[in-house]
Design a protein around this motif. Structure first.
Motif, short mmCIF file in Angstrom:
data_model
loop_
_atom_site.label_atom_id
_atom_site.label_comp_id
_atom_site.label_asym_id
_atom_site.label_seq_id
_atom_site.Cartn_x
_atom_site.Cartn_y
_atom_site.Cartn_z
N ASP A 125 0.83 -1.21 0.00
CA ASP A 125 0.00 0.00 0.00
C ASP A 125 0.86 1.26 0.00
O ASP A 125 0.71 2.14 0.83
CB ASP A 125 -0.90 -0.06 1.24
N HIS A 308 8.35 0.67 5.22
CA HIS A 308 8.30 -0.79 5.26
C HIS A 308 9.58 -1.33 4.66
O HIS A 308 9.58 -2.32 3.96
CB HIS A 308 7.13 -1.30 4.42
N ASN A 368 6.05 -7.96 6.91
CA ASN A 368 4.83 -7.25 7.30
C ASN A 368 3.62 -7.87 6.62
O ASN A 368 3.59 -7.98 5.39
CB ASN A 368 4.94 -5.78 6.88
N GLU A 369 2.64 -8.27 7.42
CA GLU A 369 1.37 -8.80 6.92
C GLU A 369 1.58 -9.78 5.78
O GLU A 369 0.83 -9.78 4.80
CB GLU A 369 0.46 -7.64 6.48
N TYR A 425 -6.77 -3.09 12.76
CA TYR A 425 -7.55 -1.96 12.25
C TYR A 425 -9.01 -2.02 12.68
O TYR A 425 -9.89 -1.59 11.95
CB TYR A 425 -7.41 -1.88 10.73
N TYR A 429 -11.12 -0.60 9.27
CA TYR A 429 -11.57 -1.52 8.23
C TYR A 429 -12.60 -2.50 8.75
O TYR A 429 -13.50 -2.91 8.05
CB TYR A 429 -10.40 -2.32 7.66
N GLU A 456 0.73 -1.57 14.21
CA GLU A 456 0.03 -0.62 13.34
C GLU A 456 -1.40 -0.48 13.80
O GLU A 456 -2.03 -1.47 14.18
CB GLU A 456 -0.05 -1.15 11.90
N TRP A 503 -0.33 4.20 12.68
CA TRP A 503 -0.19 4.19 11.23
C TRP A 503 -0.99 5.37 10.71
O TRP A 503 -2.18 5.34 10.75
CB TRP A 503 -0.70 2.86 10.64
N PHE A 508 0.77 9.54 3.06
CA PHE A 508 1.79 9.11 2.10
C PHE A 508 1.13 8.65 0.81
O PHE A 508 -0.09 8.41 0.77
CB PHE A 508 2.66 8.00 2.69
N ARG A 513 -4.77 3.66 -4.33
CA ARG A 513 -5.95 4.15 -3.60
C ARG A 513 -6.67 5.26 -4.34
O ARG A 513 -6.05 6.06 -5.04
CB ARG A 513 -5.53 4.69 -2.23
N ASN A 522 -2.76 7.53 1.03
CA ASN A 522 -3.26 6.94 2.26
C ASN A 522 -3.35 8.10 3.25
O ASN A 522 -2.37 8.81 3.47
CB ASN A 522 -2.28 5.87 2.75
N LYS A 524 -4.07 8.14 6.53
CA LYS A 524 -4.07 7.86 7.97
C LYS A 524 -3.11 8.76 8.74
O LYS A 524 -3.07 8.73 9.96
CB LYS A 524 -3.74 6.39 8.22
C1 GCB Z 1 -1.49 -2.25 6.71
C2 GCB Z 1 -0.20 -2.21 5.99
C3 GCB Z 1 0.16 -0.80 5.57
C4 GCB Z 1 -1.06 -0.10 5.02
C5 GCB Z 1 -2.09 -0.02 6.12
C6 GCB Z 1 -3.37 0.65 5.67
O1 GCB Z 1 -1.78 -3.12 7.45
O2 GCB Z 1 0.84 -2.78 6.72
O3 GCB Z 1 1.19 -0.88 4.62
O4 GCB Z 1 -0.75 1.16 4.55
O5 GCB Z 1 -2.43 -1.30 6.52
O6 GCB Z 1 -3.49 1.86 5.82
O7 GCB Z 1 -4.25 -0.04 5.16
#
Ligand code: GCB
Length: 743
Positions: A125, A308, A368-369, A425, A429, A456, A503, A508, A513, A522, A524
């Protein structure tokens, strides 16, 4: 001859698709198209060229070109001859060009950010900006020099081990060519001549010093650094020198009490950071790095997850200097590739070798994930290799991983690295913010002897969007602030969390998206992409974490208000707030962090919040107005939301009274046909975890209730079960034939 290092950022020619321009470094070709989404940015090969005169060289002297970061792969040519290739866009790489040099030379670098199946990251992402986006240096080194060819390291490794009042600091050097002696001297901590051993033309130096009254590196309170210089002698002369800084500290993770630095409880108040900004992409200047650090410090954070991938050396330097505890990681992310193992190993070696001496770093994170598409044997094997590598290369730090929320807490993958961290999240989410609390309570109860952290969490907000009734998913500044209020409260009652990482500190670029009317990003971040505006949520952190006194009125961008009675919210680390409306005293309130006032409004009003600490007074003010019609600029249509993992939303309407892909799992399970359909889908999904939907994979207990509340569509996305738009529509049509169960 002593080493000569020159930056060669100026006068490069850049060629993209036949078009040539003169540029200086750092540079990316995606500064604009990488930030406008969705996914349309140029990904391919571009060429950088530079004319170089052969420098005056002493006999045996070697010429290296050092690249501090070229994304993602590069091939280096001198006068048409290929000298080297490098895969991985975030680490330092050097090329010895000596033998290829003529009087006049053309250095040519082919840089490639096209998709492939061997270099990480491939799916994530964030935008994979192409270019030579960090500094380039020319190094002239004596024929005997600290090794410049070993994974981009400095050839000088420093390992301090602290024991009560003293520290033993071990030095190791790696050099090539003849070495009579190597001496390491420190500022204020003595010097030592290393014991040398030469094998196959390489010399290994070893030695140590003892610091009897050690000054510890003590986080943001006292980030004390030592400096050591290694000097290599040949023919009675000092011919090469490397200076590195180091720090002396101890840390540990406790399952019940969290993180300890030098024996004192030191909860890691963290934020994550990506290396890009508006209009600039990843080609950051030092001033930009410094500004990021200042913003993070001003909020009161004491830890950063440098996500990351490997960041600029300069930023790790700043972390050392400012006392920030760092989580470092490689871009092994989202989707495991059976063809990518070698690249993960190389990137991990580079990360560790190039950053070993940074005292700020506490862990090396493997991935990561990575379980988004399930946990395969190859993925496990890849992680075991990386985990062992981390332990072999560094016995002073821990291995780590940031896990996807769907990964079962008893998965063998979770327990592989030394420390545990989840990306959660809930409240954005999936699920509600309170589900975060529940997750940790259950985890801690089930695994009381395992230290756990939150790697995160966050919620998107576009700064223009405002609401008097903030709701999950509305992208308002107001909801984001509420969400973070909750998270901070939650942390306060769970002192066993070793660390938490917002996060993200900054918005960024995420080319995939298209959300809330502002594609390619993003949102956040607590601070906008251009670093110019701090969102309200920034100040709730400052209220909890910073000792620097302040008052902040929330909702200053929520000017036009429809409600008759409006909420005025103040974030502050003062104990008493006095509120004035139209310059008249309205109310006083004692409290902590959050102060809420309910103010009747009827026209334009001037709001002022005042407080004091000792003799100093603080205030913040704003104007608001009562309006009859909601300001349309404060809302966005939810139809515009397209997440990076979302499929297009066309033709998806459900039938009244019937199921659809937007029905929750429990609604679908409640019907016989729906339950059968799900069972059928599960049997086709062998090998995928997909929210516990994979065959033979039980939904983790803590997750079951949350899963039941989730719409099927969300679960498919989050579980990595990406359906083609047509398939998604088909599935929707089938569900549309099934009447909802009557309760
Ligand atoms: C995550 C990822 C990160 C994304 C974030 C998001 O879990 O590790 O890279 O940017 O979620 O904002 O969805």
């Amino acid at each position: 001859m002593a080493r000569i290092v020159n930056k060669i950022n100026e006068h490069w020619e850049f060629e993209k698709q036949g078009k040539r321009t003169d540029i200086s470094l750092p540079h990316t070709w995606n500064a604009e198209d990488g930030q406008t989404g969705p996914e349309l940015y140029f990904r391919g090969v571009c060429t950088y060229r530079k004319k170089l005169k052969r420098p005056e060289l002493a006999p045996g002297q070697q010429v290296y070109i050092e690249f501090r970061g070229v994304n993602s792969s590069m091939a280096v040519y001198m006068n048409g001859k290929e000298l080297a290739r490098h895969d991985g866009g975030y680490s330092t790489f050097r090329v010895n060009v000596t033998d290829a040099l003529e009087e006049d030379n053309t250095l040519e670098v082919l840089v490639d950010n096209a998709p492939n199946d061997k270099v990480y990251p491939q799916r994530a992402d964030f935008t994979f900006y192409g270019g030579i986006y960090r500094d380039v240096y020319m190094i002239l080194a004596d024929q005997s020099h600290f090794d410049l060819d070993y994974y981009g390291g400095s050839g000088f490794k420093i390992t301090p081990e602290v024991n009560k009042e003293s520290a033993i600091v071990s030095f190791e050097t790696y050099s090539v060519g003849e070495a009579e002696k190597i001496v390491v001297s420190t500022v204020g901590a003595g010097e030592t001549e290393l014991v040398l051993e030469t094998v196959d033309g390489k010399t290994y130096g070893k030695g140590s010093i003892t610091i009897s009254n050690v000054h510890r590196w003590n986080g943001v309170d006292d980030p004390y650094l030592y400096e050591a210089t290694a000097v290599l002698y040949r023919g009675g002369k000092a011919v090469d020198t490397v200076t590195e800084r180091f720090g002396c500290r101890e840390f540990r993770f406790d399952a019940k009490e969290g993180f300890f630095l030098n024996g004192r409880h030191y909860p890691l108040h963290g934020v994550s950071r990506h290396q890009d900004r508006l209009g600039v992409g990843n080609a950051l200047t030092r001033e930009m790095h410094e500004e990021d650090m200042d913003l993070i410090l001003s909020m009161g954070a004491n830890s950063i997850r440098l996500a990351h991938y490997q960041h600029d050396q300069y930023f790790y330097d700043l972390c050392d200097e400012k006392g920030i505890v760092v989580w470092a990681e490689i871009p092994y992310i989202t989707v495991h590739m059976d063809t990518g193992r070698e690249n993960t190993i190389q990137q991990m070696k580079e990360l560790i070798i190039q950053n070993y001496n940074h005292v700020s770093i506490m862990c090396w994170a493997l991935s990561n994930e990575i379980s988004l598409q399930g946990v395969t044997e190859d993925l496990m094997e890849n992680h075991r290799i990386l985990n062992n590598l981390v332990h072999e290369m560094d016995r002073t730090r821990v291995s780590a991983m940031a896990n996807l929320f769907l990964l079962e807490t008893d998965s063998p993958l979770v327990s592989l690295p030394d420390i545990r961290g989840y990306n959660l999240y809930y409240g954005w989410y999936v699920g509600d913010m309170e589900d975060n609390d529940e997750f940790f309570d259950e985890f801690h109860q089930k695994y009381p002897d395992t230290a756990i952290g939150l790697t995160e969490y966050g919620a998107d907000s576009v700064i223009a969007l405002q609401s008097p009734k903030p709701e999950k998913g509305d992208y308002t500044e107001s909801y984001q602030a509420l969400y973070h209020e909750h998270m901070l409260e939650m942390f306060a009652t769970r002192p066993y969390l070793w660390g938490t990482y917002v996060w993200n500190m900054f918005e960024f670029a995420a080319a995939g998206r298209d959300e809330a009317g502002d594609p390619g990003k993003n949102h956040k971040g607590l601070v906008t992409f251009d670093r110019k505006k701090k969102k309200d949520a920034f100040y709730i952190y400052k209220a909890w974490w910073s000792t620097e006194k302040f008052i902040h009125l929330c909702g200053s961008r929520y000017h036009d208000r429809v409600e008759d009675m409006t909420e005025i919210k103040v974030y502050s680390n003062l104990e008493k707030i006095v509120l004035y409306v139209d310059d008249k005293l309205f109310a006083e309130q004692e409290g902590q962090h959050v102060f809420r006032f309910h103010v009747p409004i009827h026209s334009v009003h001037r709001i002022k919040a005042v407080g004091s600490s000792g003799d100093t007074s603080f205030e913040d003010s704003m104007e608001i107005a009562k309006v009859d019609v909601p300001n349309p600029l404060y809302f966005m249509s939810l139809d515009k939301v397209r997440n990076w993992f979302d499929a297009p939303r066309d033709n998806e309407e459900g039938r009244e009274g019937y199921l659809s892909i937007n029905s929750t799992m429990s609604e679908i399970q409640a019907t016989k046909q729906g339950a059968e359909l799900l069972a059928g889908m599960m049997s086709q999904m062998t090998g995928k975890t997909a929210g516990g939907m994979g065959e033979g994979v039980a939904i983790p207990e803590a997750m079951q209730k949350i899963v039941a509340r989730q719409p099927l569509r969300k679960l498919l996305q989050q579980g990595g079960m990406e359906l083609e738009p047509e398939k998604l529509q088909q599935l929707n049509q089938i569900l549309n034939q099934i009447p909802k169960a009557t309760v």
